[in-house]
Design an enzyme around this catalytic site. Sequence first.
Site, PDB file in Angstrom:
ATOM      1  N   ARG A  16       0.809  -1.223   0.000  1.00  0.00           N
ATOM      2  CA  ARG A  16       0.000   0.000   0.000  1.00  0.00           C
ATOM      3  C   ARG A  16       0.840   1.269   0.000  1.00  0.00           C
ATOM      4  O   ARG A  16       0.447   2.263  -0.601  1.00  0.00           O
ATOM      5  CB  ARG A  16      -0.912  -0.043   1.226  1.00  0.00           C
ATOM      6  CG  ARG A  16      -2.180   0.701   1.050  1.00  0.00           C
ATOM      7  CD  ARG A  16      -3.163   0.423   2.141  1.00  0.00           C
ATOM      8  NE  ARG A  16      -2.540  -0.094   3.361  1.00  0.00           N
ATOM      9  CZ  ARG A  16      -3.209  -0.562   4.392  1.00  0.00           C
ATOM     10  NH1 ARG A  16      -4.513  -0.607   4.361  1.00  0.00           N
ATOM     11  NH2 ARG A  16      -2.592  -1.012   5.464  1.00  0.00           N
ATOM     12  N   ASP A  33      -3.575  -0.405  -3.512  1.00  0.00           N
ATOM     13  CA  ASP A  33      -4.410  -1.167  -2.588  1.00  0.00           C
ATOM     14  C   ASP A  33      -4.783  -2.475  -3.287  1.00  0.00           C
ATOM     15  O   ASP A  33      -5.340  -2.438  -4.393  1.00  0.00           O
ATOM     16  CB  ASP A  33      -5.657  -0.338  -2.259  1.00  0.00           C
ATOM     17  CG  ASP A  33      -6.483  -1.006  -1.174  1.00  0.00           C
ATOM     18  OD1 ASP A  33      -6.595  -2.249  -1.188  1.00  0.00           O
ATOM     19  OD2 ASP A  33      -7.001  -0.278  -0.312  1.00  0.00           O
ATOM     20  N   ASP A  64       3.875 -23.172   5.818  1.00  0.00           N
ATOM     21  CA  ASP A  64       4.104 -23.199   7.262  1.00  0.00           C
ATOM     22  C   ASP A  64       5.615 -23.231   7.391  1.00  0.00           C
ATOM     23  O   ASP A  64       6.239 -24.261   7.110  1.00  0.00           O
ATOM     24  CB  ASP A  64       3.477 -24.444   7.904  1.00  0.00           C
ATOM     25  CG  ASP A  64       3.570 -24.373   9.415  1.00  0.00           C
ATOM     26  OD1 ASP A  64       4.639 -23.990   9.921  1.00  0.00           O
ATOM     27  OD2 ASP A  64       2.577 -24.690  10.094  1.00  0.00           O
ATOM     28  N   HIS A  65       6.207 -22.104   7.762  1.00  0.00           N
ATOM     29  CA  HIS A  65       7.661 -22.003   7.585  1.00  0.00           C
ATOM     30  C   HIS A  65       8.442 -22.980   8.459  1.00  0.00           C
ATOM     31  O   HIS A  65       9.592 -23.256   8.189  1.00  0.00           O
ATOM     32  CB  HIS A  65       8.139 -20.562   7.769  1.00  0.00           C
ATOM     33  CG  HIS A  65       8.142 -20.091   9.177  1.00  0.00           C
ATOM     34  ND1 HIS A  65       7.049 -19.536   9.771  1.00  0.00           N
ATOM     35  CD2 HIS A  65       9.106 -20.104  10.116  1.00  0.00           C
ATOM     36  CE1 HIS A  65       7.354 -19.223  11.016  1.00  0.00           C
ATOM     37  NE2 HIS A  65       8.595 -19.555  11.255  1.00  0.00           N
ATOM     38  N   GLU A  76       7.911 -18.230  23.582  1.00  0.00           N
ATOM     39  CA  GLU A  76       8.435 -16.942  23.110  1.00  0.00           C
ATOM     40  C   GLU A  76       8.625 -16.020  24.304  1.00  0.00           C
ATOM     41  O   GLU A  76       7.821 -16.052  25.248  1.00  0.00           O
ATOM     42  CB  GLU A  76       7.441 -16.291  22.144  1.00  0.00           C
ATOM     43  CG  GLU A  76       7.212 -17.088  20.878  1.00  0.00           C
ATOM     44  CD  GLU A  76       6.211 -16.392  19.978  1.00  0.00           C
ATOM     45  OE1 GLU A  76       6.637 -15.591  19.147  1.00  0.00           O
ATOM     46  OE2 GLU A  76       5.002 -16.644  20.132  1.00  0.00           O
ATOM     47  N   ASP A  89      -3.185 -19.187  16.426  1.00  0.00           N
ATOM     48  CA  ASP A  89      -1.994 -18.611  15.798  1.00  0.00           C
ATOM     49  C   ASP A  89      -0.843 -19.608  15.731  1.00  0.00           C
ATOM     50  O   ASP A  89      -0.061 -19.586  14.792  1.00  0.00           O
ATOM     51  CB  ASP A  89      -1.556 -17.364  16.594  1.00  0.00           C
ATOM     52  CG  ASP A  89      -0.465 -16.575  15.879  1.00  0.00           C
ATOM     53  OD1 ASP A  89      -0.606 -16.362  14.663  1.00  0.00           O
ATOM     54  OD2 ASP A  89       0.524 -16.179  16.523  1.00  0.00           O
ATOM     55  N   HIS A  99       1.698 -24.526  13.219  1.00  0.00           N
ATOM     56  CA  HIS A  99       3.055 -25.001  13.510  1.00  0.00           C
ATOM     57  C   HIS A  99       3.070 -26.254  14.394  1.00  0.00           C
ATOM     58  O   HIS A  99       3.754 -27.230  14.105  1.00  0.00           O
ATOM     59  CB  HIS A  99       3.860 -23.933  14.254  1.00  0.00           C
ATOM     60  CG  HIS A  99       4.039 -22.660  13.487  1.00  0.00           C
ATOM     61  ND1 HIS A  99       4.256 -22.622  12.134  1.00  0.00           N
ATOM     62  CD2 HIS A  99       4.053 -21.363  13.895  1.00  0.00           C
ATOM     63  CE1 HIS A  99       4.394 -21.360  11.748  1.00  0.00           C
ATOM     64  NE2 HIS A  99       4.268 -20.588  12.792  1.00  0.00           N
ATOM     65  N   LYS A 150       3.394 -16.590  25.014  1.00  0.00           N
ATOM     66  CA  LYS A 150       4.204 -15.377  24.870  1.00  0.00           C
ATOM     67  C   LYS A 150       4.628 -14.910  26.251  1.00  0.00           C
ATOM     68  O   LYS A 150       3.971 -15.223  27.239  1.00  0.00           O
ATOM     69  CB  LYS A 150       3.378 -14.285  24.179  1.00  0.00           C
ATOM     70  CG  LYS A 150       3.088 -14.658  22.729  1.00  0.00           C
ATOM     71  CD  LYS A 150       2.737 -13.458  21.905  1.00  0.00           C
ATOM     72  CE  LYS A 150       2.571 -13.814  20.446  1.00  0.00           C
ATOM     73  NZ  LYS A 150       3.830 -13.928  19.720  1.00  0.00           N
TER      74      LYS A 150
HETATM   75  P1  NAD Z   1       2.489  -6.566   8.215  1.00  0.00           P
HETATM   76  O1  NAD Z   1       1.289  -5.885   8.754  1.00  0.00           O
HETATM   77  O2  NAD Z   1       3.828  -6.196   8.744  1.00  0.00           O
HETATM   78  O3  NAD Z   1       2.552  -6.353   6.624  1.00  0.00           O
HETATM   79  C1  NAD Z   1       1.429  -6.365   5.815  1.00  0.00           C
HETATM   80  C2  NAD Z   1       1.796  -5.926   4.418  1.00  0.00           C
HETATM   81  O4  NAD Z   1       0.585  -5.893   3.668  1.00  0.00           O
HETATM   82  C3  NAD Z   1       2.413  -4.528   4.306  1.00  0.00           C
HETATM   83  O5  NAD Z   1       3.322  -4.522   3.238  1.00  0.00           O
HETATM   84  C4  NAD Z   1       1.214  -3.649   3.946  1.00  0.00           C
HETATM   85  O6  NAD Z   1       1.566  -2.482   3.188  1.00  0.00           O
HETATM   86  C5  NAD Z   1       0.460  -4.593   3.068  1.00  0.00           C
HETATM   87  N1  NAD Z   1      -0.966  -4.239   3.005  1.00  0.00           N
HETATM   88  C6  NAD Z   1      -1.868  -4.200   4.013  1.00  0.00           C
HETATM   89  N2  NAD Z   1      -3.066  -3.841   3.529  1.00  0.00           N
HETATM   90  C7  NAD Z   1      -2.910  -3.659   2.199  1.00  0.00           C
HETATM   91  C8  NAD Z   1      -3.772  -3.281   1.157  1.00  0.00           C
HETATM   92  N3  NAD Z   1      -5.082  -3.048   1.348  1.00  0.00           N
HETATM   93  N4  NAD Z   1      -3.256  -3.172  -0.096  1.00  0.00           N
HETATM   94  C9  NAD Z   1      -1.940  -3.409  -0.333  1.00  0.00           C
HETATM   95  N5  NAD Z   1      -1.092  -3.784   0.610  1.00  0.00           N
HETATM   96  C10 NAD Z   1      -1.564  -3.910   1.873  1.00  0.00           C
HETATM   97  O7  NAD Z   1       2.196  -8.123   8.356  1.00  0.00           O
HETATM   98  P2  NAD Z   1       3.275  -9.308   8.444  1.00  0.00           P
HETATM   99  O8  NAD Z   1       3.702  -9.469   9.858  1.00  0.00           O
HETATM  100  O9  NAD Z   1       4.302  -9.107   7.415  1.00  0.00           O
HETATM  101  O10 NAD Z   1       2.384 -10.588   8.122  1.00  0.00           O
HETATM  102  C11 NAD Z   1       1.872 -10.876   6.836  1.00  0.00           C
HETATM  103  C12 NAD Z   1       1.163 -12.221   6.886  1.00  0.00           C
HETATM  104  O11 NAD Z   1       2.092 -13.237   7.191  1.00  0.00           O
HETATM  105  C13 NAD Z   1       0.078 -12.302   7.955  1.00  0.00           C
HETATM  106  O12 NAD Z   1      -0.972 -13.109   7.474  1.00  0.00           O
HETATM  107  C14 NAD Z   1       0.781 -13.000   9.105  1.00  0.00           C
HETATM  108  O13 NAD Z   1      -0.111 -13.711   9.914  1.00  0.00           O
HETATM  109  C15 NAD Z   1       1.690 -13.958   8.338  1.00  0.00           C
HETATM  110  N6  NAD Z   1       2.891 -14.334   9.088  1.00  0.00           N
HETATM  111  C16 NAD Z   1       3.723 -13.378   9.588  1.00  0.00           C
HETATM  112  C17 NAD Z   1       4.868 -13.765  10.268  1.00  0.00           C
HETATM  113  C18 NAD Z   1       5.844 -12.728  10.797  1.00  0.00           C
HETATM  114  O14 NAD Z   1       6.891 -13.136  11.316  1.00  0.00           O
HETATM  115  N7  NAD Z   1       5.582 -11.454  10.665  1.00  0.00           N
HETATM  116  C19 NAD Z   1       5.168 -15.129  10.433  1.00  0.00           C
HETATM  117  C20 NAD Z   1       4.306 -16.080   9.891  1.00  0.00           C
HETATM  118  C21 NAD Z   1       3.157 -15.670   9.220  1.00  0.00           C
END
Ligand code: NAD
Length: 479
Positions: A45, A87, A170-171, A209, A228, A233, A332
């Site tokens: 975004r 968006d 699932d990393h 964590e 979560d 996991h 956590k």
């Molecule tokens: P975040 O909120 O940091 O990032 C979200 C991203 O989506 C950003 O780049 C934001 O600009 C973009 N975004 C949000 N709304 C948007 C829109 N309407 N249009 C365009 N772009 C949009 O989230 P995150 O922590 O990076 O997590 C992303 C996904 O990965 C989530 O589903 C989360 O559950 C999953 N996940 C995250 C982690 C982690 O370590 N952060 C680990 C495993 C899974």
Amino acid sequence: MADKQALVIFGATGDLALKMITPSLYFLDMEHHLPDDLIIVGVARSVMDDAAFAAKVRDSVARHAGADFNEEVWSRFAGRLSYCAGDVTDDAPYRKLAERLKDCAIPLCYLSTSPDFFGPIARHLKTSGLVHAETRIAVEKPIGHDLQSSRDIEAALEESFPTDRILRVDHYLGKDTVQNLIALRFANTLFEPLWNKDSIEHVQISVAETVGVERRWSYYDSYGALRDIVQNHMLQLLCLIAMEPPPDLEAESVHAEKVKVLRSLRPIGAAEVERETVRGQYRKGYTESGAVPGYTEETGGGVSDTETFVALRAHIDNWRWAGVPFFLRTGKRLPQRATQIVVQFKPVPHSIFHRTMNVPNRLLIRLQPQEEIALQIMNKTPELEAVRLAPVTLDLNLIDAFRTTRRRIAYERLIFDALKGSAFLFVRRDEVETAWSWIDRIAAGWKERDMRPLPYTAGTWGPSSSFALTERQGYSWVE
Ligand code: NAD
């Protein structure tokens, strides 16, 4: 004939994309695992140009790579990067993408966004002509919030992508140690004859964590620890420990065995939740980093009945595992960061040593903070005056025997496989849904019994009743 190949990352400026996905791509490039003609397009975004996006990625890659950061590799990698602001629920970014990628094959679209966007992104990709015969879509966990929402997301994905082109990430499955667990079990004759109720007393799986929820409060509050972490996991790790040997390493063969385990999980519903599960929520306390706020006092927080801690006892009702408890614990603000599996073997049937000296054999599989596999066996100490035993740890870190360089990020393997089209390390739809059915029943049981989270002080191992869960059977959590 396409001129180039494109990997598109949605949510490219987010925490996961910058922390894991782009550094993984850099390392793949460093080791010459990316096709020469691959370009990488970030979509998110925030409004910025290609240079600003590349600068963000560079910061994050440099931080991650440390001494492995190399200007020459960076300049090759940076040459692949571009950015498209917009968006993802609007048409505009897809029009730009379609224009920019009109001569490209698109082997992979990686969705690093909230699951609410999975369906809309897939639909827009399809209607904009960005889904080609070769295109796969990778989606992050959690897929949905419960069985119904996960089915809705899957249905939306399947409207635009054939089912075998949807990769559910699932990393944990990308970690070397997790893959090595499969090798340990099925490439050696040593463990498999013991891998059952006759020799194994119980299994513990922990994801601890030290961090709190912090800026992810509103996301986390609608999920909680059960959805979560346990749903994905932890149940994936449980599957790899408990599954039968598959006939081969084909993705379908392994997925089929994992689903059988999930189907064999004994349901935990309203009648069982109070006995088999513990819910907790952290209150303010002290950790290594000093005083920390309680869950409801975190920035953006408020009154909440969401759990930040779960412990539960699971049973797998099949011949191999009948009667063997699987204890799962995650939380956590616990005292240590540790993700580990402990397989505890039964005590010797008759001890010729003093009873108190015998510690059961344990196989320890640790994913965090460092990856390791170790076997704890009993040894005699070298004293002359008395016969004493002590547990000694046999290092089975086969990974290190081969490793000459750094440890890989789990996402490197996953992205490498995704680009090749190998589905082995991804999760099949029925695994996700069978896991949700089991989890939904627990969540419904909590609701029916009005079982709210018990408070625990940040920096401790959760509510005291989680100790009772194991101690009732004479075991204790391995920390
Ligand atoms: P975040 O909120 O940091 O990032 C979200 C991203 O989506 C950003 O780049 C934001 O600009 C973009 N975004 C949000 N709304 C948007 C829109 N309407 N249009 C365009 N772009 C949009 O989230 P995150 O922590 O990076 O997590 C992303 C996904 O990965 C989530 O589903 C989360 O559950 C999953 N996940 C995250 C982690 C982690 O370590 N952060 C680990 C495993 C899974």
